[in-house]
Design a protein around this motif. Structure first.
Motif, PDB file in Angstrom:
ATOM      1  N   ARG A  17       0.833  -1.202   0.000  1.00  0.00           N
ATOM      2  CA  ARG A  17       0.000   0.000   0.000  1.00  0.00           C
ATOM      3  C   ARG A  17       0.864   1.248   0.000  1.00  0.00           C
ATOM      4  O   ARG A  17       1.992   1.253   0.489  1.00  0.00           O
ATOM      5  N   GLU A  21      -2.948   5.084   1.884  1.00  0.00           N
ATOM      6  CA  GLU A  21      -3.953   4.193   1.314  1.00  0.00           C
ATOM      7  C   GLU A  21      -4.556   3.301   2.402  1.00  0.00           C
ATOM      8  O   GLU A  21      -3.837   2.728   3.213  1.00  0.00           O
ATOM      9  N   ARG A  23      -6.708  -0.047   3.839  1.00  0.00           N
ATOM     10  CA  ARG A  23      -6.855  -1.449   3.446  1.00  0.00           C
ATOM     11  C   ARG A  23      -8.229  -1.627   2.808  1.00  0.00           C
ATOM     12  O   ARG A  23      -9.133  -0.822   3.058  1.00  0.00           O
ATOM     13  N   PRO A  24      -8.422  -2.668   2.003  1.00  0.00           N
ATOM     14  CA  PRO A  24      -9.742  -2.857   1.390  1.00  0.00           C
ATOM     15  C   PRO A  24     -10.817  -3.044   2.457  1.00  0.00           C
ATOM     16  O   PRO A  24     -10.595  -3.751   3.452  1.00  0.00           O
ATOM     17  N   ILE A  25     -11.962  -2.406   2.256  1.00  0.00           N
ATOM     18  CA  ILE A  25     -13.053  -2.470   3.230  1.00  0.00           C
ATOM     19  C   ILE A  25     -14.247  -3.184   2.639  1.00  0.00           C
ATOM     20  O   ILE A  25     -14.596  -2.964   1.490  1.00  0.00           O
ATOM     21  N   LYS A  26     -14.856  -4.025   3.465  1.00  0.00           N
ATOM     22  CA  LYS A  26     -16.109  -4.649   3.054  1.00  0.00           C
ATOM     23  C   LYS A  26     -17.055  -4.541   4.241  1.00  0.00           C
ATOM     24  O   LYS A  26     -16.688  -4.913   5.356  1.00  0.00           O
ATOM     25  N   GLU A  42     -15.004  -6.074   7.244  1.00  0.00           N
ATOM     26  CA  GLU A  42     -13.633  -6.523   7.019  1.00  0.00           C
ATOM     27  C   GLU A  42     -12.816  -5.303   6.636  1.00  0.00           C
ATOM     28  O   GLU A  42     -13.135  -4.607   5.689  1.00  0.00           O
ATOM     29  N   MET A  43     -11.782  -5.024   7.421  1.00  0.00           N
ATOM     30  CA  MET A  43     -10.848  -3.959   7.058  1.00  0.00           C
ATOM     31  C   MET A  43      -9.495  -4.644   6.939  1.00  0.00           C
ATOM     32  O   MET A  43      -8.849  -4.904   7.948  1.00  0.00           O
ATOM     33  N   GLY A  44      -9.106  -4.955   5.726  1.00  0.00           N
ATOM     34  CA  GLY A  44      -7.903  -5.759   5.540  1.00  0.00           C
ATOM     35  C   GLY A  44      -8.134  -7.121   6.170  1.00  0.00           C
ATOM     36  O   GLY A  44      -9.122  -7.781   5.883  1.00  0.00           O
ATOM     37  N   ASP A 170      -4.210   3.681   8.642  1.00  0.00           N
ATOM     38  CA  ASP A 170      -4.740   2.324   8.757  1.00  0.00           C
ATOM     39  C   ASP A 170      -3.621   1.290   8.932  1.00  0.00           C
ATOM     40  O   ASP A 170      -3.398   0.446   8.073  1.00  0.00           O
ATOM     41  N   GLN A 221     -13.623   8.280   3.402  1.00  0.00           N
ATOM     42  CA  GLN A 221     -13.761   7.088   2.554  1.00  0.00           C
ATOM     43  C   GLN A 221     -14.558   5.998   3.251  1.00  0.00           C
ATOM     44  O   GLN A 221     -15.402   5.341   2.646  1.00  0.00           O
ATOM     45  N   ALA A 225     -18.256   4.086   2.470  1.00  0.00           N
ATOM     46  CA  ALA A 225     -18.470   2.630   2.481  1.00  0.00           C
ATOM     47  C   ALA A 225     -19.616   2.260   3.419  1.00  0.00           C
ATOM     48  O   ALA A 225     -20.424   1.377   3.120  1.00  0.00           O
TER      49      ALA A 225
END
Lengths: 240, 228
Positions: A17, A21, A23-26, A42-44, A170, A221, A225
């Motif tokens: 990263r 940046e 981590r990918p978030i879901k 989910e954060m990373g 992050d 950001q 989400a």
């Protein structure tokens, strides 16, 4: 895991990263069937579930407040959430985190609408990779909205820190462990009202300002989400 | 200036409008700006803005019809669970609609623990202490039937515009329904019909925010009518 020589190589972090940046978030709103409101995030590599119950009758009765609802938070880590088995149940660390999460969420709620009642928030960390309290706040905010509890705004949270003399956002486990500074920040993004600010390590005044600014951009950001997750839950209806 | 469309899905903290509007349920004002407090659908009527929540607890209001379950009997009346954060109180004189000398009546003769009753909310005070009343036409103890609980926020959808959804449920479902504001619905009918209507109610709860629902429910109930 051994301490790597450098945590940032050619401007890239260990997981590739950039310093600013996330981590990918879901985020999934309404992940649990029996809770009044719930969310899974989910954060990373962090995996956290949040459940909200209430407003409901306060037990024990004497703890109820006559003019507003009480917010109770319980943050716990699953025994399998970390590398070495964690003894289940609340410990010193999770009791403190429960308290700061409660105080981070409270300003967003219209608690005076439900006198004598209690709102319970349960945050369960299934897998931890640094920044579980911020992930927990993000999930809890979505779960509260999902439960239909009136809120001034959602609460978004992210950690910023200093690793190899670089300000990063992050932090993941390795950076948290070997970095010099870790600063979780939670805020209500609409008004940029900070509801949680902790710091472990050192920042100069100038670094602090830059870090806080970076955290605010990160929260924006995450805020997006969170809003998307809430809207997605209801976007699917109409088909069967 | 309105920043959202009518019937748009909004989330807490989202700005809905700026300027001189009347705020109603589900919204709050900060200076001149108006924001949503819940996840719900925007409803704009003239200068009045509100957000119809999609989820949330039942908060008792005066005049509401509720289906309650008796949880306790005390010398002056009953404690009733009304599917809300607050338990409600039903006093003997409000249930019998006549003067009662305390201690003279055996209250268990009228209502016992676990009895299901339809009542009206008589009064709610600022501490959310709820007083109920019964003993009027349409109110009282319920016998038989199946009690279904859905989210209280979806009750308007079960009734439909001018009761259109309710009449579909009763006609195509061949059941008699009693719909209360607190999210409880009592259904009377044959076992098969009751099961069909229960499924339809669950479908309404899931899809309350979509359009053309009444027609889909009608279709669903008509299709399953022959099987039973």
């Amino acid at each position: 895991m051994e301490k790597p020589e450098q945590l940032i190589v050619d401007g890239k972090r260990l997981d590739g990263r950039a310093p600013e940046e996330l981590r990918p978030i879901k985020i999934v709103a309404g992940a649990l069937g029996r809770a009044d409101g719930s969310a899974y995030i989910e954060m990373g590599n962090n995996k956290v579930i949040a459940a909200v119950y209430g407003p409901r009758e306060m037990h024990p009765r004497h703890e109820a407040q006559p003019d507003f609802a009480v917010l109770r938070c319980r943050y716990t880590m699953a025994p399998f959430s970390v590398e070495e088995r964690k003894r289940p149940g609340p410990d010193r660390r999770s009791i403190e985190i429960s308290k700061v999460i409660r105080e981070a969420l409270q300003p967003a709620l219209f608690l005076e609408l439900y006198p004598r009642a209690v709102i319970d928030v349960f945050i369960e960390v299934l897998q931890a990779d640094a920044g579980t309290r911020t992930a927990g706040i993000n999930a809890a905010a979505v779960a509260l909205a999902d439960a239909g509890i009136p809120m001034r705004d959602l609460v978004s949270a992210v950690a910023v820190g200093k690793v190899d003399n670089t300000i990063v956002i992050d932090l993941m486990k390795a950076e948290d462990q070997w970095g010099t500074t870790d600063m979780p920040v939670a805020m209500m993004p609409r008004k940029k009202a900070i509801t949680l600010l902790q710091m472990d390590g050192h920042f100069t005044e100038e670094e602090f300002k830059r870090a806080l600014d970076l955290a605010m951009r990160g929260c924006e950001q995450i805020y997006e989400a969170q809003r998307r997750a809430l809207k997605e839950k209801y976007a699917v209806g109409g088909t069967e | 200036m309105i920043m959202v469309e009518n019937r748009e899905l909004v989330v807490p903290g989202q700005q809905l409008a700026e300027g001189d509007y009347l705020v109603s349920d589900g919204v709050f004002r900060e200076g001149k700006r108006i924001f949503s407090t819940v996840v719900g659908l925007v409803d704009i009527k003239g200068r009045r803005i509100r957000v119809i929540p999609l989820q949330g607890p039942y908060v008792p209001k005066e005049g509401d019809l509720v289906i309650g379950v008796i949880v306790d009997v005390h010398p002056l009346g009953w404690i009733v669970d009304i599917n809300s954060p607050y338990l409600a109180n039903l006093l003997v004189q409000d249930y019998l609609q006549r003067k009662v000398t305390p201690g003279r009546e055996n209250l268990k003769r009228f209502l016992q623990v676990k009895d299901v009753v339809v009542l009206r909310v008589k009064r709610v005070d600022e501490k959310k202490q709820v007083l109920l009343e019964g003993g009027k036409p349409g109110l009282g103890k319920l016998k038989g039937g199946k009690l279904v609980e859905i989210s209280p926020m979806k009750i308007p959808r079960v009734l439909g515009k001018k009761g259109s959804m309710l009449s579909v449920l009763q006609k195509s479902g061949r059941c008699r329904l009693l719909v209360a504001n607190n999210g409880r619905i009592m259904i009377w009918g044959s076992d098969g019909d009751v099961a069909r209507v229960t499924d339809a109610l669950k479908k309404i709860e899931r899809e309350a925010h979509t359009t053309g629902l009444t027609d889909r429910i009608k279709l669903m109930l008509e299709e399953t009518k022959e099987v039973n």
